[in-house]
Design an enzyme around this catalytic site. Structure first.
Site, mmCIF file in Angstrom:
data_model
loop_
_atom_site.group_PDB
_atom_site.id
_atom_site.type_symbol
_atom_site.label_atom_id
_atom_site.label_comp_id
_atom_site.label_asym_id
_atom_site.label_seq_id
_atom_site.Cartn_x
_atom_site.Cartn_y
_atom_site.Cartn_z
ATOM 1 N N GLU A 193 -15.822 8.383 63.619
ATOM 2 C CA GLU A 193 -15.081 7.434 64.457
ATOM 3 C C GLU A 193 -14.226 8.145 65.484
ATOM 4 O OE1 GLU A 193 -11.772 4.821 65.733
ATOM 5 O OE2 GLU A 193 -11.662 6.734 64.685
ATOM 6 N N GLU A 194 -13.753 9.349 65.153
ATOM 7 C CA GLU A 194 -12.843 10.067 66.045
ATOM 8 C C GLU A 194 -13.548 10.708 67.237
ATOM 9 O OE1 GLU A 194 -9.872 9.654 65.993
ATOM 10 O OE2 GLU A 194 -9.101 9.383 63.966
ATOM 11 N N ASP B 144 -4.119 7.720 59.675
ATOM 12 C CA ASP B 144 -5.364 7.517 60.444
ATOM 13 C C ASP B 144 -6.549 8.186 59.744
ATOM 14 O OD1 ASP B 144 -7.137 6.925 62.480
ATOM 15 O OD2 ASP B 144 -6.339 8.412 63.864
ATOM 16 N N HIS C 225 -12.689 4.545 58.558
ATOM 17 C CA HIS C 225 -13.405 5.800 58.801
ATOM 18 C C HIS C 225 -12.879 6.923 57.923
ATOM 19 C CE1 HIS C 225 -10.226 7.567 61.437
ATOM 20 N NE2 HIS C 225 -10.068 6.343 61.886
ATOM 21 N N ASP D 12 -13.409 10.340 58.722
ATOM 22 C CA ASP D 12 -13.092 11.548 59.490
ATOM 23 C C ASP D 12 -11.675 11.483 60.037
ATOM 24 O OD1 ASP D 12 -13.920 9.462 61.256
ATOM 25 O OD2 ASP D 12 -14.277 10.911 62.853
#
Length: 465
Positions: free
Chosen positions: A163-164, A129, A97, A99
């Protein structure tokens, strides 16, 4: 870790082609991506477009054919397909991802969007991340293009938005609106797995020799975000109010926060416990004999390694948001709270029945957002190939399956029948708190960790059948 079945294809033995130039590109790409602010504040507040364009440009420069798919203004995803040398094989999805969660610069030693590289470390939000993984994959694919290398299986590579939060603008959008891009994909690798986790070897071992565990994500707890609502009688704050919505909500929140969920042992966590115990000392017996009481005791005895299993021995529910009232002298007619619930595979009914009991008669609850739990098979050629790639780069690796406490985009791709694993390898040094980097202050990753990760990914993606 489970060994491959008797019909498993062996891992390709060719040495990785990832060189110093590839590693340098990965570091530069990671730094550049961190400098592109893709903070996702939830509720649709996020912009990944610039990062998507950055990724697509570098893929296109290498001769690939990426497509940018925008689900809403600024909410962009990138997908490309790389043809394998053996087209009869099922395709493999590789996803990451773009984001990141927000960061408060006042709390950081360096600006979170600086992408600063200092003393062999890359700093910034997304360093772990998961812009590091996006950068590694970009650099590796460009290396393949330079050397004319192709995987055995078709690879579908997806870099997603959102995704977050709920993935509504990312993986869910791709699955709902562009499912054809994933035709032929049966398995996927994505976030969180394959990283070095250092633990002491135990009292009987050489005190200078630690143990390096490499967990591979084979399960995920389901997401169960819950909205609590209490209703009462509104009125003046100076009068007696036995029917007080705020008090009812507060009581329910305390009951939920204080509840100790029972241990529930799923197969992946059982295998993780057994694998860690075997790595740290003499065999502890047949893991099939572990009951829930013994599992909890074993986890407690694992020391630092317990962090890999402790969050996934149970369902969980953590109150996170309270909303009620407007002025101090008015008793509101309603009060609302939110709870972050996580559910083990096979234990949704228990979660719901427990919430019914804990909320009580004066508070109702409903799902604000939910996603399925996942539990992937362990005895597969793909899992064996991940383990072999790790051991080829680190012969002392102890590879174990594990269950992610949270969730990833794998939940959404599962709707297409794609079995997901967590595998974004990193060669991390002792003392590095990998889990603290996720959504934490001063997120950072060692440069050497990426160099190791690229080589592992190269072995795995080129050779997996």
């Amino acid at each position: 870790m489970a060994e491959p079945s008797a019909t498993a294809e062996p891992l390709a033995t060719a040495e990785p082609l990832a060189d110093a130039h590839t590693a340098d590109e990965a570091v530069r790409f990671c730094s550049d991506l961190i400098r592109i602010d893709t903070a996702n504040r939830g509720g649709g507040d996020g912009v990944e477009r610039r990062a998507a364009e950055y990724v697509a440009e570098r893929l296109a420069d290498a001769g690939f054919d990426p497509v940018i798919l925008e689900s809403a203004p600024g909410r962009a995803n990138v997908v490309t397909r790389i043809a394998g040398t053996e087209p009869g094989r099922p395709a493999l999805l590789v996803h990451g991802h773009l984001d990141v969660v927000p960061a408060d610069p006042a709390q950081w030693r360096v600006p979170p969007t600086s992408g600063e590289i200092a003393d062999g470390v890359i700093w910034g939000r997304g360093a772990v991340d998961m812009k590091n993984a996006v950068a590694m994959l970009l650099a590796l694919l460009r290396s393949w293009a330079r050397h004319g290398r192709r995987p055995r299986r078709d690879l579908v590579v997806a870099f997603t938005a959102d995704e977050e939060d709920t993935a509504a603008f990312g993986a869910r959008f791709l699955v709902d609106r562009h499912a054809g891009l994933f035709d032929g994909c049966t398995e996927a690798i994505g976030e969180s797995g394959g990283y070095a986790y250092h633990v002491d070897a135990g009292a009987d071992a050489d005190p200078d020799a630690g143990v390096r565990l490499y967990p591979i994500g084979a399960a995920e707890r389901g997401t169960a975000w819950v909205k609590l609502t209490a209703r009462g009688t509104a009125g003046h704050g100076s009068r007696v109010h036995p029917d007080n919505a705020v008090a009812a909500l507060a009581a329910a929140v305390v009951r939920i926060a204080e509840y100790e969920w029972p241990v529930r042992l799923i197969p992946t966590v059982r295998a993780c416990l057994a694998g860690i115990a075997a790595a740290l000392g003499p065999p502890t017996g047949d893991p099939a004999d572990l009951d829930e009481t013994a599992a909890a005791a074993l986890a407690d005895a694992l020391g630092a390694a317990a962090a890999l299993v402790a969050p996934t021995l149970r369902n969980s529910a953590n109150p996170t948001v309270l909303q009620a009232g407007s002025t101090v002298n008015v008793v509101p007619g309603s009060a609302v709270g939110y709870v972050d619930g996580r559910v083990l595979p096979g234990h949704l009914a228990e979660f719901e029945a427990t919430l019914d009991r804990l909320t009580g008669p004066r508070v109702t609850w409903e799902y604000a957002h939910r996603e399925r739990p996942l539990d992937a098979p362990l005895a597969t050629p793909t899992v064996a190939a991940m383990a072999a790639a790790l051991r080829a780069e680190d012969p002392a690796a102890h590879v174990v399956p594990y269950c992610l406490a949270g969730g990833t985009d794998a939940k959404h791709f599962a709707a297409l029948g794609i079995t997901g694993y967590g595998f974004t390898p990193l060669g991390l040094p002792p003392g590095y708190d990998y889990h603290a980097m996720f959504h934490g202050v001063d997120e950072r990753v060692p440069v050497e960790a990426l160099t190791f990760g690229i080589r592992v990914l190269d072995r795995f993606l080129a050779g997996v059948g």
